[in-house]
Design a protein around this motif. Sequence first.
Motif, PDB file in Angstrom:
ATOM      1  N   UNK A  31       0.780   3.154  -3.066  1.00 20.83           N
ATOM      2  CA  UNK A  31      -0.222   3.502  -1.921  1.00 20.83           C
ATOM      3  C   UNK A  31       0.243   3.024  -0.527  1.00 20.83           C
ATOM      4  N   UNK A  32       0.526   3.852   0.340  1.00 16.78           N
ATOM      5  CA  UNK A  32       1.209   3.483   1.567  1.00 16.78           C
ATOM      6  C   UNK A  32       0.478   4.298   2.855  1.00 16.78           C
ATOM      7  N   UNK A  33       0.776   3.640   4.214  1.00 15.52           N
ATOM      8  CA  UNK A  33       0.457   4.508   5.246  1.00 15.52           C
ATOM      9  C   UNK A  33       1.922   4.707   5.866  1.00 15.52           C
ATOM     10  N   UNK A  34       3.036   4.192   5.484  1.00 19.07           N
ATOM     11  CA  UNK A  34       4.410   4.523   5.787  1.00 19.07           C
ATOM     12  C   UNK A  34       4.943   5.665   4.985  1.00 19.07           C
ATOM     13  N   UNK A  35       5.074   6.892   5.744  1.00 16.12           N
ATOM     14  CA  UNK A  35       5.807   7.961   4.939  1.00 16.12           C
ATOM     15  C   UNK A  35       7.044   7.774   4.132  1.00 16.12           C
ATOM     16  N   UNK A  36       7.860   7.064   4.848  1.00 17.29           N
ATOM     17  CA  UNK A  36       9.240   6.967   4.251  1.00 17.29           C
ATOM     18  C   UNK A  36       8.955   6.164   2.568  1.00 17.29           C
ATOM     19  N   UNK A  37       8.135   5.215   2.607  1.00 21.49           N
ATOM     20  CA  UNK A  37       7.885   4.320   1.504  1.00 21.49           C
ATOM     21  C   UNK A  37       7.145   5.093   0.619  1.00 21.49           C
TER      22      UNK A  37
END
Length: 54
Positions: A31-37
């Motif tokens: 679960x992330x707010x970073x698209x690459x991650x």
Amino acid sequence: MLDIHPAAEALNGVKMELVDAAFRLLKGIVASTDAAEARKGVNVSIMVGGFPRK
């Protein structure tokens, strides 16, 4: 899972609900707010959008 930064707390809540449900086929969640991650190592993605009722 990917969401915008202001919704990060809700995103982590969804992650906890999925983990608590103990789905046998669910091996892990990012679960992330970073698209690459969020896209790292992904072959297929499903994009779901929603908007709160007014």
